[in-house]
Design a protein around this motif. Sequence first.
Motif, PDB file in Angstrom:
ATOM      1  N   ALA A 172       0.842  -0.832   0.163  1.00 18.18           N
ATOM      2  CA  ALA A 172      -0.050   0.120  -0.091  1.00 18.18           C
ATOM      3  C   ALA A 172       0.886   1.417  -0.078  1.00 18.18           C
ATOM      4  N   TRP A 173       0.644   2.294  -0.524  1.00 17.27           N
ATOM      5  CA  TRP A 173       1.605   3.315  -0.780  1.00 17.27           C
ATOM      6  C   TRP A 173       1.076   4.960  -0.674  1.00 17.27           C
ATOM      7  N   THR A 174       1.249   5.894  -0.405  1.00 15.44           N
ATOM      8  CA  THR A 174       0.353   7.131  -0.520  1.00 15.44           C
ATOM      9  C   THR A 174       0.938   7.862  -1.570  1.00 15.44           C
ATOM     10  N   VAL A 175       0.060   8.475  -1.944  1.00 12.79           N
ATOM     11  CA  VAL A 175       0.865   9.254  -3.298  1.00 12.79           C
ATOM     12  C   VAL A 175       0.711  10.897  -2.730  1.00 12.79           C
ATOM     13  N   VAL A 176       1.098  12.145  -2.517  1.00 12.73           N
ATOM     14  CA  VAL A 176       1.145  13.480  -2.392  1.00 12.73           C
ATOM     15  C   VAL A 176       1.375  14.211  -3.178  1.00 12.73           C
ATOM     16  N   ILE A 177       0.954  15.399  -3.591  1.00 11.13           N
ATOM     17  CA  ILE A 177       1.058  16.021  -4.272  1.00 11.13           C
ATOM     18  C   ILE A 177       1.607  17.678  -3.631  1.00 11.13           C
ATOM     19  N   ASP A 178       2.191  17.992  -3.677  1.00  9.87           N
ATOM     20  CA  ASP A 178       2.621  19.589  -2.675  1.00  9.87           C
ATOM     21  C   ASP A 178       3.629  20.293  -3.002  1.00  9.87           C
ATOM     22  N   GLU A 179       3.920  21.617  -2.942  1.00 11.31           N
ATOM     23  CA  GLU A 179       4.869  22.531  -4.081  1.00 11.31           C
ATOM     24  C   GLU A 179       6.016  22.382  -2.601  1.00 11.31           C
ATOM     25  N   SER A 180       5.759  22.406  -1.940  1.00 16.70           N
ATOM     26  CA  SER A 180       7.140  22.398  -0.748  1.00 16.70           C
ATOM     27  C   SER A 180       7.731  21.049  -1.173  1.00 16.70           C
ATOM     28  N   HIS A 181       7.594  20.292  -2.431  1.00 15.59           N
ATOM     29  CA  HIS A 181       8.722  19.051  -2.682  1.00 15.59           C
ATOM     30  C   HIS A 181       9.179  19.268  -3.299  1.00 15.59           C
ATOM     31  N   PRO A 182      11.268  19.136  -3.728  1.00 16.41           N
ATOM     32  CA  PRO A 182      11.463  19.418  -4.442  1.00 16.41           C
ATOM     33  C   PRO A 182      11.214  18.313  -5.362  1.00 16.41           C
ATOM     34  N   ASP A 183      11.605  19.103  -6.684  1.00 16.49           N
ATOM     35  CA  ASP A 183      11.117  18.748  -8.309  1.00 16.49           C
ATOM     36  C   ASP A 183      11.924  17.238  -8.366  1.00 16.49           C
ATOM     37  N   ALA A 184      10.583  16.480  -8.613  1.00 19.08           N
ATOM     38  CA  ALA A 184      11.547  15.484  -9.209  1.00 19.08           C
ATOM     39  C   ALA A 184      11.951  15.324 -10.065  1.00 19.08           C
ATOM     40  N   GLU A 185      13.266  14.852 -10.587  1.00 22.31           N
ATOM     41  CA  GLU A 185      13.924  14.941 -12.034  1.00 22.31           C
ATOM     42  C   GLU A 185      14.798  13.721 -12.450  1.00 22.31           C
ATOM     43  N   GLY A 186      14.252  13.737 -14.119  1.00 24.51           N
ATOM     44  CA  GLY A 186      14.369  12.679 -14.986  1.00 24.51           C
ATOM     45  C   GLY A 186      16.605  12.358 -14.941  1.00 24.51           C
ATOM     46  N   ILE A 187      16.498  10.759 -15.528  1.00 26.50           N
ATOM     47  CA  ILE A 187      18.089  10.413 -14.792  1.00 26.50           C
ATOM     48  C   ILE A 187      18.405  11.076 -16.558  1.00 26.50           C
ATOM     49  N   PRO A 188      19.665  11.233 -16.698  1.00 28.83           N
ATOM     50  CA  PRO A 188      19.659  11.186 -17.738  1.00 28.83           C
ATOM     51  C   PRO A 188      19.299  10.368 -19.728  1.00 28.83           C
ATOM     52  N   ALA A 189      19.415   9.151 -18.863  1.00 26.69           N
ATOM     53  CA  ALA A 189      18.743   8.442 -20.480  1.00 26.69           C
ATOM     54  C   ALA A 189      17.625   8.757 -20.489  1.00 26.69           C
ATOM     55  N   LEU A 190      17.259   9.211 -19.914  1.00 24.94           N
ATOM     56  CA  LEU A 190      15.774   9.941 -19.870  1.00 24.94           C
ATOM     57  C   LEU A 190      15.769  11.177 -21.757  1.00 24.94           C
ATOM     58  N   ALA A 191      16.570  11.935 -21.386  1.00 25.48           N
ATOM     59  CA  ALA A 191      16.479  13.012 -23.010  1.00 25.48           C
ATOM     60  C   ALA A 191      16.908  12.034 -23.728  1.00 25.48           C
ATOM     61  N   VAL A 192      17.448  11.155 -23.393  1.00 24.72           N
ATOM     62  CA  VAL A 192      18.400  10.173 -24.278  1.00 24.72           C
ATOM     63  C   VAL A 192      17.534   9.475 -25.580  1.00 24.72           C
ATOM     64  N   ASN A 193      16.166   8.876 -24.590  1.00 28.74           N
ATOM     65  CA  ASN A 193      15.120   7.622 -24.507  1.00 28.74           C
ATOM     66  C   ASN A 193      14.119   9.067 -26.074  1.00 28.74           C
ATOM     67  N   GLN A 194      13.937  10.224 -25.033  1.00 29.49           N
ATOM     68  CA  GLN A 194      12.854  11.154 -25.129  1.00 29.49           C
ATOM     69  C   GLN A 194      13.538  11.325 -27.245  1.00 29.49           C
ATOM     70  N   ALA A 195      14.354  11.368 -27.603  1.00 29.62           N
ATOM     71  CA  ALA A 195      14.744  11.630 -28.472  1.00 29.62           C
ATOM     72  C   ALA A 195      15.238  10.554 -29.512  1.00 29.62           C
ATOM     73  N   SER A 196      14.604   9.376 -29.308  1.00 31.10           N
ATOM     74  CA  SER A 196      13.919   8.545 -30.034  1.00 31.10           C
ATOM     75  C   SER A 196      13.040   8.847 -31.195  1.00 31.10           C
ATOM     76  N   HIS A 197      12.949   7.862 -32.050  1.00 32.11           N
ATOM     77  CA  HIS A 197      11.231   8.281 -33.268  1.00 32.11           C
ATOM     78  C   HIS A 197      10.007   7.750 -32.574  1.00 32.11           C
ATOM     79  N   ALA A 198      10.290   6.541 -31.006  1.00 29.66           N
ATOM     80  CA  ALA A 198       9.540   6.050 -30.548  1.00 29.66           C
ATOM     81  C   ALA A 198       8.667   6.666 -30.249  1.00 29.66           C
ATOM     82  N   ALA A 199       9.479   8.007 -29.078  1.00 24.39           N
ATOM     83  CA  ALA A 199       9.004   8.349 -28.401  1.00 24.39           C
ATOM     84  C   ALA A 199       8.335  10.170 -29.231  1.00 24.39           C
TER      85      ALA A 199
END
Length: 403
Positions: A172-199
Amino acid sequence: MSRYADLSRDELAVLVPELLLVGQLIDRSGMAWCIAELGRDEMLRIAIEEWAAASPIYTRRMQQALGYAPETPGRGDVVTIFKGLQLDIGAPPQFMDFRYTVHDPHHGEFRLDHCGALMDVEPMGPDYVTGMCHDIEDPTFDATAIASNPKAQVRPIHRPPRVPADRSPHCAWTVVIDESHPDAEGIPALAVNQASHAATLELAPIDATDDGASDYSGPLVSDLDFASFSRSALVRIADEVCLQMHLLDRAFTIALEKRCPDEQVLRLRRQQLVGIAGVGAMRIARALGISHDEDGARRLLALHPLLNPAAYVDTGLAHDDGAWVSLCGPAWTDALAAIAQALDPHLDVVVETAAEGSLRLDDVAVVRRPEPAPERKEVAVVRFSTGTDFAFEERRSLPITPV
């Protein structure tokens, strides 16, 4: 034109959850070989990078396709996140039986009444359970939330290893959205994959005049009733789910290339592909009642994620991305053969007209051999999963209101 457009609305409603489950089983194939060659710790790192570099991309794609993307990009609520999970190969319906509670737009919970992934891993011992339910889930749940709101945090209430051993729900898990939370950031490979034709691939828009729901802009429901969607919407969902698999495989490849020489990357990718090709074909064939002959094999090849979406594979974009189809050709047909042999071990495929790196569906011919082929070891590895024979059940689709 999508190859799934040849199916009826009823067939598509059956096929879509099957495709979601096939996507979940990709790791039952690939990670087994990573453990054997690279060890458990490296497997965990690869799995984290794989999902974190793929799920934010395909989650946004599905939001846009089905009309539930937040009005302000990156400012979705918990309902946005939960809808995304319902259409994610990481959380196929019922096999990963997510139950959702919404308290308000910024607070929610979910539990898993059944976790097929846990059922697969629990017999392997507590170290593997901890690896999946702690080491992998902590970063990847937040990575998935990036697609909806970087201020979202997914945190455990309880999770395996189960104490007592039969504890339910499984987690079981909670999901909380709070402006005080630091922004989650993508890993470097995310940007690489985002450049693919599939994306970035553009697929045909959903026809809003078709009978049935053309989007998921309404309330969150407990269980998606795929039969309520229009035929046009289901075609788009099926193509998007196949792109999820290709994006996941591309992220898997990026993670491997950081660690392995080219020959090993190729071997691990092909082992992964053969396993999911065979077991995916078994499930699709069983669900749609595909005949166990040459005509059935040709139909099964046309419906398999390896060769879909057509707008990705037949245009050569999949080859440019180094997607699954780029691994196949006249000199290596094992994955294509595994699809045909899911119907009959006497069936085989030949690829005669395509040059290496340019294979399309029309290049694949189905033939019958006098002697049956033995089951491939890669397929046998995936058959270990309870997802191989998992059966979906009929459920009522009820709206979820804040409590």
